[in-house]
Design a protein around this motif. Structure first.
Motif, PDB file in Angstrom:
ATOM      1  N   ALA A 247      -8.901   7.543  -1.930  1.00  0.00           N
ATOM      2  CA  ALA A 247      -8.946   6.391  -2.832  1.00  0.00           C
ATOM      3  C   ALA A 247      -8.188   5.200  -2.270  1.00  0.00           C
ATOM      4  CB  ALA A 247      -8.379   6.789  -4.193  1.00  0.00           C
ATOM      5  N   LEU A 248      -6.959   5.418  -1.808  1.00  0.00           N
ATOM      6  CA  LEU A 248      -6.130   4.308  -1.328  1.00  0.00           C
ATOM      7  C   LEU A 248      -6.621   3.762   0.007  1.00  0.00           C
ATOM      8  CD1 LEU A 248      -2.613   5.668  -2.337  1.00  0.00           C
ATOM      9  CD2 LEU A 248      -3.847   3.761  -3.364  1.00  0.00           C
TER      10      LEU A 248
ATOM     11  N   LEU B 227       0.834  -1.201   0.000  1.00  0.00           N
ATOM     12  CA  LEU B 227       0.000   0.000   0.000  1.00  0.00           C
ATOM     13  C   LEU B 227       0.871   1.255   0.000  1.00  0.00           C
ATOM     14  CD1 LEU B 227      -2.916   1.077   0.200  1.00  0.00           C
ATOM     15  CD2 LEU B 227      -2.656   1.070   2.686  1.00  0.00           C
ATOM     16  N   ILE B 228       1.947   1.239   0.765  1.00  0.00           N
ATOM     17  CA  ILE B 228       2.862   2.381   0.793  1.00  0.00           C
ATOM     18  C   ILE B 228       3.506   2.575  -0.576  1.00  0.00           C
ATOM     19  CG2 ILE B 228       5.042   3.210   1.765  1.00  0.00           C
ATOM     20  CD1 ILE B 228       4.200   1.869   4.403  1.00  0.00           C
TER      21      ILE B 228
ATOM     22  N   TRP C 206     -11.457  -1.909   2.106  1.00  0.00           N
ATOM     23  CA  TRP C 206     -12.269  -2.936   1.449  1.00  0.00           C
ATOM     24  C   TRP C 206     -11.494  -4.252   1.314  1.00  0.00           C
ATOM     25  CZ3 TRP C 206     -11.899  -5.232  -3.575  1.00  0.00           C
ATOM     26  CH2 TRP C 206     -12.999  -6.018  -3.913  1.00  0.00           C
ATOM     27  N   LEU C 207     -10.214  -4.154   0.999  1.00  0.00           N
ATOM     28  CA  LEU C 207      -9.408  -5.365   0.810  1.00  0.00           C
ATOM     29  C   LEU C 207      -8.991  -6.014   2.132  1.00  0.00           C
ATOM     30  CD1 LEU C 207      -7.075  -4.118  -2.083  1.00  0.00           C
ATOM     31  CD2 LEU C 207      -8.926  -5.793  -2.272  1.00  0.00           C
TER      32      LEU C 207
ATOM     33  N   GLY D 170      -7.384 -11.885   5.742  1.00  0.00           N
ATOM     34  CA  GLY D 170      -6.151 -11.559   5.032  1.00  0.00           C
ATOM     35  C   GLY D 170      -4.927 -12.038   5.776  1.00  0.00           C
ATOM     36  N   GLU D 171      -3.785 -11.427   5.501  1.00  0.00           N
ATOM     37  CA  GLU D 171      -2.524 -11.909   6.010  1.00  0.00           C
ATOM     38  C   GLU D 171      -2.370 -11.650   7.491  1.00  0.00           C
ATOM     39  OE1 GLU D 171       0.970  -9.711   4.826  1.00  0.00           O
ATOM     40  OE2 GLU D 171      -0.266  -7.983   4.356  1.00  0.00           O
ATOM     41  N   ARG D 172      -1.520 -12.426   8.140  1.00  0.00           N
ATOM     42  CA  ARG D 172      -1.181 -12.214   9.532  1.00  0.00           C
ATOM     43  C   ARG D 172       0.056 -11.346   9.626  1.00  0.00           C
ATOM     44  NH1 ARG D 172      -1.430 -18.612  11.143  1.00  0.00           N
ATOM     45  NH2 ARG D 172      -3.692 -18.824  11.338  1.00  0.00           N
ATOM     46  N   THR D 173       0.118 -10.547  10.702  1.00  0.00           N
ATOM     47  CA  THR D 173       1.322  -9.786  10.952  1.00  0.00           C
ATOM     48  C   THR D 173       2.326 -10.680  11.657  1.00  0.00           C
ATOM     49  OG1 THR D 173       0.498  -9.021  13.094  1.00  0.00           O
ATOM     50  CG2 THR D 173      -0.028  -7.665  11.176  1.00  0.00           C
ATOM     51  N   ASP D 174       3.564 -10.195  11.818  1.00  0.00           N
ATOM     52  CA  ASP D 174       4.598 -10.978  12.476  1.00  0.00           C
ATOM     53  C   ASP D 174       4.214 -11.327  13.909  1.00  0.00           C
ATOM     54  OD1 ASP D 174       6.051 -10.853  10.185  1.00  0.00           O
ATOM     55  OD2 ASP D 174       7.347  -9.204  10.840  1.00  0.00           O
TER      56      ASP D 174
END
Length: 231
Positions: free
Chosen positions: A201-202, A169-170, A208-209, A221-225
């Motif tokens: 927008a971002l 995203l960054i 949403w994602l 979605g993904e897991r963080t560390d």
């Protein structure tokens, strides 16, 4: 150091426009926005009218309205209105970044303390720039500005390392910002509106994602560390 350095360059510009130290101090205290102040100084030097000056600086600084609304959502629901109002008093890109990065609910005292340090450096730098700005070599003033870039890196690198999605995203934000400044038609959009458009927008696409719950934990979605370590 970063605010002091950039305020110094504002002071030099104010001196060249004809403002004295007192006038420059109150200008910096009332606006706390480098792009807005530079625009105001150019308009002052060009002899522009009051309405034109207010309208121009309003458009340039419009992104702070978005940042202020976002920060108030990090406060606890029981926080009174006056605390929410004062939180928006001196919001800047850097203060918004470090305040948004606070885990959980934001204590407004944290942001106020950061404001006290940054605004003091900003106003002091402006006064010093007016009084002695032309003495400092241009290269020295430019080198001091690195402190602000270091602050931005300290804000974006930790979340990018914790989450591949945040890193992407960054990267998308950086690429989009470059495209807006390079492509014909898009580069005519003012910097203030550009930031607002890209932010809405971002952030909407990210929400949403990768939606999160009330505690800031990913719904899917993904897991963080840290989540991987707990598992």
């Amino acid at each position: 150091m970063g605010y002091l350095a950039v305020g110094f360059t504002i002071g030099i510009a104010a001196k060249n426009t004809g403002l004295d130290a007192v006038q420059s101090f109150f200008m910096s205290l009332g606006m706390v926005a480098s792009a807005g102040e530079y625009a105001a100084l150019m308009l002052i030097g060009a002899g522009a009218g009051l309405i034109e000056m207010v309208a121009t600086t309003l458009v340039i600084n419009l992104r702070y309205l978005l940042m202020s609304c976002s920060l108030t959502q990090k406060l606890r629901p029981e926080e009174p209105f006056w605390k929410r109002f004062l939180l928006a008093l001196c919001v800047t890109d850097e203060l918004f970044g470090i305040s948004s990065a606070v885990p959980g609910a934001l204590n407004p005292v944290y942001t106020w303390g950061a404001m006290l340090v940054s605004v003091t450096g900003w106003c002091l730098g402006t006064v010093l720039g007016v009084e002695a700005g032309n003495i400092l070599p241009a290269r020295a003033a430019s080198a001091m500005n690195v402190a602000l870039y270091g602050m931005f890196l300290a804000i974006i690198l930790p979340p990018a390392k914790r989450s591949r999605f945040m890193g992407g995203l960054i990267a998308a934000a950086m690429l989009s910002s470059w495209l807006f400044s390079a492509l014909p038609g898009l580069r005519q959009i003012s910097a203030g509106f550009r930031v607002i458009l890209l932010t809405v927008a971002l952030s909407s696409a990210a929400a949403w994602l990768r939606p999160v719950d009330g505690q800031g934990r990913p719904v899917r979605g993904e897991r963080t560390d840290s989540q991987e370590e707990r598992v």
